[in-house]
Design a protein around this motif. Structure first.
Motif, mmCIF file in Angstrom:
data_model
loop_
_atom_site.group_PDB
_atom_site.id
_atom_site.type_symbol
_atom_site.label_atom_id
_atom_site.label_comp_id
_atom_site.label_asym_id
_atom_site.label_seq_id
_atom_site.Cartn_x
_atom_site.Cartn_y
_atom_site.Cartn_z
ATOM 1 N N ALA A 3 39.856 39.008 44.850
ATOM 2 C CA ALA A 3 40.681 40.176 44.548
ATOM 3 C C ALA A 3 40.199 40.902 43.292
ATOM 4 O O ALA A 3 40.407 42.114 43.165
ATOM 5 C CB ALA A 3 42.145 39.763 44.368
ATOM 6 N N VAL A 4 39.560 40.189 42.387
ATOM 7 C CA VAL A 4 39.174 40.799 41.112
ATOM 8 C C VAL A 4 38.198 41.960 41.322
ATOM 9 O O VAL A 4 38.477 43.092 40.894
ATOM 10 C CB VAL A 4 38.618 39.744 40.144
ATOM 11 C CG1 VAL A 4 38.056 40.419 38.893
ATOM 12 C CG2 VAL A 4 39.703 38.733 39.772
ATOM 13 N N PRO A 5 37.047 41.747 41.953
ATOM 14 C CA PRO A 5 36.151 42.901 42.144
ATOM 15 C C PRO A 5 36.746 43.975 43.035
ATOM 16 O O PRO A 5 36.459 45.167 42.849
ATOM 17 C CB PRO A 5 34.896 42.280 42.771
ATOM 18 C CG PRO A 5 35.340 40.964 43.328
ATOM 19 C CD PRO A 5 36.446 40.492 42.447
ATOM 20 N N ALA A 6 37.607 43.584 43.983
ATOM 21 C CA ALA A 6 38.226 44.587 44.854
ATOM 22 C C ALA A 6 39.169 45.490 44.062
ATOM 23 O O ALA A 6 39.217 46.711 44.290
ATOM 24 C CB ALA A 6 38.982 43.891 45.984
ATOM 25 N N ILE A 7 39.908 44.915 43.132
ATOM 26 C CA ILE A 7 40.826 45.709 42.312
ATOM 27 C C ILE A 7 40.050 46.575 41.327
ATOM 28 O O ILE A 7 40.371 47.758 41.131
ATOM 29 C CB ILE A 7 41.821 44.794 41.597
ATOM 30 C CG1 ILE A 7 42.782 44.175 42.627
ATOM 31 C CG2 ILE A 7 42.601 45.549 40.529
ATOM 32 C CD1 ILE A 7 43.647 43.063 42.078
ATOM 33 N N VAL A 8 39.028 46.022 40.710
ATOM 34 C CA VAL A 8 38.206 46.823 39.798
ATOM 35 C C VAL A 8 37.561 47.983 40.554
ATOM 36 O O VAL A 8 37.482 49.110 40.037
ATOM 37 C CB VAL A 8 37.148 45.941 39.114
ATOM 38 C CG1 VAL A 8 36.172 46.795 38.302
ATOM 39 C CG2 VAL A 8 37.818 44.907 38.203
ATOM 40 N N GLN A 9 37.142 47.739 41.785
ATOM 41 C CA GLN A 9 36.586 48.823 42.600
ATOM 42 C C GLN A 9 37.636 49.888 42.875
ATOM 43 O O GLN A 9 37.343 51.086 42.875
ATOM 44 C CB GLN A 9 36.039 48.268 43.914
ATOM 45 C CG GLN A 9 35.327 49.306 44.773
ATOM 46 C CD GLN A 9 34.091 49.863 44.087
ATOM 47 O OE1 GLN A 9 33.213 49.109 43.652
ATOM 48 N NE2 GLN A 9 34.011 51.185 43.967
ATOM 49 N N ALA A 10 38.882 49.446 43.105
ATOM 50 C CA ALA A 10 39.972 50.407 43.317
ATOM 51 C C ALA A 10 40.193 51.259 42.076
ATOM 52 O O ALA A 10 40.507 52.450 42.175
ATOM 53 C CB ALA A 10 41.252 49.675 43.697
ATOM 54 N N TRP A 11 40.042 50.671 40.895
ATOM 55 C CA TRP A 11 40.125 51.441 39.645
ATOM 56 C C TRP A 11 39.034 52.514 39.644
ATOM 57 O O TRP A 11 39.290 53.676 39.337
ATOM 58 C CB TRP A 11 39.956 50.500 38.449
ATOM 59 C CG TRP A 11 41.174 50.208 37.649
ATOM 60 C CD1 TRP A 11 41.330 50.411 36.305
ATOM 61 C CD2 TRP A 11 42.420 49.634 38.092
ATOM 62 N NE1 TRP A 11 42.573 50.007 35.885
ATOM 63 C CE2 TRP A 11 43.268 49.519 36.976
ATOM 64 C CE3 TRP A 11 42.890 49.206 39.326
ATOM 65 C CZ2 TRP A 11 44.557 49.004 37.053
ATOM 66 C CZ3 TRP A 11 44.174 48.675 39.420
ATOM 67 C CH2 TRP A 11 44.986 48.590 38.286
#
Length: 232
Positions: free
Chosen positions: A17-25
């Motif tokens: 979830a971490v890289p996916a959320i950072v990508q969403a940012w």
């Protein structure tokens, strides 16, 4: 402090979830600070720590590692600790994903809450206006109450509390065009992993429901008074 909005994300067992959320940012142009709260007994701890190393140069992103307090306990600890340093605090689950819009979602939240005190939430494409499964609020609410969600809760009914605070104090705003998608099994957007099975078990639902009913009967009105007092 790089920003006036801190988004707190308690996470367990889902380092992906971490890289996916950072990508969403990145995809949404968000500038809000991002705090991932990780349990030191997490089976995926090593993967989370690697993400912390990889993202060390990203000024928006921080990690905390501490003993397991479950969702509500972890959120409250982080919120209380950071309330004095941020004008706005937000909660997203590790399965929420902000989506692009005409105005970046975090800018819309700042705009909405700039008159404070207040609570705001977007459209999660699951519960919509009915419940703020992801939420933002002015940090003075956390300071006044001493928590961001009733501490007797463990995982469920936090969104009921935010909804009842906001309605009771007439300070909640729904932002239908601000999409913060909830990638939840109930929406058919995720598999039921161990975290979902634990959080949504009959035992957890019953315990948190009973705890929230007791809170509603004994302390909710006092908390609403404290929020209303911030308007004076």
């Amino acid at each position: 402090m790089a920003d006036d909005l801190l988004v707190i994300i308690p996470t367990r067992g889902r380092p992906q979830a971490v890289p996916a959320i950072v990508q969403a940012w990145d995809d949404t142009g968000a500038t809000a600070d991002l705090l991932f709260c990780v349990d030191t007994d997490d089976p995926e701890l090593a993967a989370y720590k690697q993400h912390a190393v990889d993202l060390k140069g990203d000024g928006r992103v921080r990690f905390t590692f501490g003993k397991r307090r479950r969702l509500c306990g972890t959120l409250n600890q982080a919120a209380v600790k950071n309330a004095g340093g941020y004008r706005f605090l937000a909660f997203l689950g590790d399965d929420h994903r902000p989506r692009p819009a005409a105005m970046p979602w975090d800018a819309r939240i700042r705009e909405c809450l700039s008159g404070g005190p207040g609570i705001a939430y977007g459209n999660d494409l699951l519960r919509g206006e009915a419940l703020p499964t992801a939420v933002a609020m002015t940090s003075d609410i956390v300071q006044a109450l001493g928590y961001m969600a009733p501490p007797e809760l463990v995982h469920l009914f936090l969104d009921n509390a935010w909804f009842d605070w906001g309605r009771g104090a007439s300070c909640i705003t729904y932002l239908p065009d601000t999409i913060i998608e909830h990638m939840h099994p109930a929406a058919g957007k995720a598999l039921n992993d161990d975290g979902y099975l634990e959080a949504n078990s009959n035992e957890r639902f019953t315990a948190d429901r009973d705890a929230y009913e007791n809170y509603s009967a004994t302390r909710l009105a006092d908390d609403i008074k404290k929020i209303n007092a911030l308007k004076e």
